[in-house]
Scaffold this motif. Structure first.
Motif, short mmCIF file in Angstrom:
data_model
loop_
_atom_site.label_atom_id
_atom_site.label_comp_id
_atom_site.label_asym_id
_atom_site.label_seq_id
_atom_site.Cartn_x
_atom_site.Cartn_y
_atom_site.Cartn_z
N ARG A 1 0.87 -1.18 0.00
CA ARG A 1 0.00 0.00 0.00
C ARG A 1 0.90 1.23 0.00
NH1 ARG A 1 -4.23 1.67 4.75
NH2 ARG A 1 -5.59 2.96 3.43
N VAL A 2 0.71 2.11 -0.96
CA VAL A 2 1.53 3.32 -1.08
C VAL A 2 0.73 4.50 -0.56
CG1 VAL A 2 2.79 4.82 -2.65
CG2 VAL A 2 2.71 2.34 -3.09
N LEU A 3 1.24 5.12 0.50
CA LEU A 3 0.60 6.29 1.08
C LEU A 3 1.30 7.55 0.60
CD1 LEU A 3 0.01 5.15 4.78
CD2 LEU A 3 -1.47 4.86 2.78
N VAL A 4 0.51 8.52 0.17
CA VAL A 4 1.06 9.79 -0.30
C VAL A 4 0.50 10.91 0.58
CG1 VAL A 4 1.44 9.02 -2.68
CG2 VAL A 4 -0.77 10.03 -2.05
N PRO A 5 1.29 11.98 0.73
CA PRO A 5 0.86 13.05 1.62
C PRO A 5 -0.19 13.97 1.01
CG PRO A 5 2.94 13.63 0.63
CD PRO A 5 2.62 12.22 0.17
N ILE A 6 -0.99 14.51 1.90
CA ILE A 6 -1.91 15.60 1.61
C ILE A 6 -1.44 16.74 2.51
CG2 ILE A 6 -4.28 16.43 1.71
CD1 ILE A 6 -5.16 13.45 1.68
N PRO B 1 -8.44 7.18 -5.98
CA PRO B 1 -8.49 8.38 -6.83
C PRO B 1 -9.08 9.59 -6.11
CG PRO B 1 -10.03 6.71 -7.64
CD PRO B 1 -9.25 6.09 -6.50
N GLY B 2 -9.88 9.37 -5.06
CA GLY B 2 -10.47 10.47 -4.30
C GLY B 2 -9.55 11.02 -3.23
N ARG B 3 -8.41 10.35 -3.01
CA ARG B 3 -7.43 10.77 -2.00
C ARG B 3 -8.12 11.03 -0.65
NH1 ARG B 3 -4.93 8.99 -5.62
NH2 ARG B 3 -3.02 9.79 -6.54
N THR B 4 -8.86 10.04 -0.19
CA THR B 4 -9.54 10.13 1.11
C THR B 4 -8.50 10.25 2.22
OG1 THR B 4 -11.31 8.74 0.23
CG2 THR B 4 -11.17 8.98 2.65
N PRO B 5 -8.57 11.30 3.04
CA PRO B 5 -7.60 11.45 4.13
C PRO B 5 -7.72 10.30 5.13
CG PRO B 5 -8.77 13.51 3.73
CD PRO B 5 -9.48 12.44 2.93
N LEU B 6 -6.55 9.79 5.53
CA LEU B 6 -6.50 8.66 6.45
C LEU B 6 -6.05 9.06 7.85
CD1 LEU B 6 -4.79 6.14 4.01
CD2 LEU B 6 -7.22 6.26 4.63
N GLY B 7 -5.58 10.29 8.02
CA GLY B 7 -5.15 10.75 9.34
C GLY B 7 -3.67 11.11 9.36
N LEU B 8 -3.32 11.97 10.30
CA LEU B 8 -1.94 12.46 10.41
C LEU B 8 -0.94 11.37 10.76
CD1 LEU B 8 -2.45 15.84 12.31
CD2 LEU B 8 -2.45 15.44 9.86
N ASP B 9 -1.41 10.30 11.38
CA ASP B 9 -0.50 9.22 11.78
C ASP B 9 -0.71 7.95 10.97
OD1 ASP B 9 -2.94 8.51 12.82
OD2 ASP B 9 -2.18 7.99 14.80
N ALA B 10 -1.39 8.05 9.84
CA ALA B 10 -1.66 6.86 9.01
C ALA B 10 -0.37 6.20 8.54
CB ALA B 10 -2.54 7.22 7.82
N HIS B 11 0.70 6.95 8.47
CA HIS B 11 1.98 6.41 8.01
C HIS B 11 2.80 5.77 9.15
CE1 HIS B 11 3.06 10.17 9.77
NE2 HIS B 11 4.34 10.00 9.53
#
Length: 185
Positions: free
Chosen positions: A76-81, A96-106
């Motif tokens: 799973r590749v996480l990219v920043p917002i 494709p919607g770049r749903t935010p996963l949270g500040l600590d998702a990484h």
């Protein structure tokens, strides 16, 4: 009066524009993907693992082939917002919607691939300013390697000016290869 870091950042931005015009960014991206494969094997990165990356802006090294290799392994590749506060939220690159996963998702990511303008041999990294990664990297597992993605010409011999809050990286990936830096992990 600009600080030494601000002056260096301006110089490195100007230099990056020159470097990007002179390089074959697509070929460099493919080379980086090949150079990263042994580390992915060593870390056992595959299905169910998460890795950070980013979506390149013009002039940055083309990390898209790296992202394709990660996705092909099932990672799973996480990219920043980037938020207005300059904090980083994270989204799944496959969304494709770049749903935010949270500040600590990484936080559980097994490998952190981060952007930068330059790095020195001690792992001091200079970015675009704002301190986004300096605030975000401490939320991730410190055992996970932090690797900055650069053009080969962006690895500096001379030490860079740093601030106490600057987060160092462990390695640098470029079209020339993967190199580990002199950091005290």
């Amino acid at each position: 009066m600009p600080s030494a870091k601000q002056i260096l950042r301006a110089e490195r931005r100007a230099r990056r524009r020159q470097i990007a015009l002179a390089r074959d960014l697509a070929a460099d991206g493919e080379a980086m993907a090949q150079h990263l494969e042994p580390l992915l094997d060593e870390l056992g990165i595959g299905a169910g693992d998460a890795v950070t990356a980013y979506e390149p802006i013009p002039g940055e090294p083309d990390i898209r082939p790296v992202c394709r290799v990660l996705a092909a392994r099932g990672a799973r590749v996480l990219v920043p917002i980037t938020l207005a506060s300059y904090d980083l939220d994270w989204a799944d690159l496959a969304d494709p919607g770049r749903t935010p996963l949270g500040l600590d998702a990484h936080a559980p990511c097994r490998l952190l691939l981060v952007p930068g303008l330059s790095v020195d041999h001690t792992g001091a990294r200079i970015g675009q300013a704002g301190g986004c990664y300096d605030r975000s990297l401490p939320l991730a597992d410190r055992r996970s390697p932090r690797v900055v993605i650069l053009h080969p010409e962006e690895i500096l011999v001379e030490p860079m000016p740093t601030d106490p809050w600057d987060q160092r990286v462990d390695g640098v990936l470029s079209a020339a290869g993967l190199a580990w830096l002199d950091t005290s992990r």
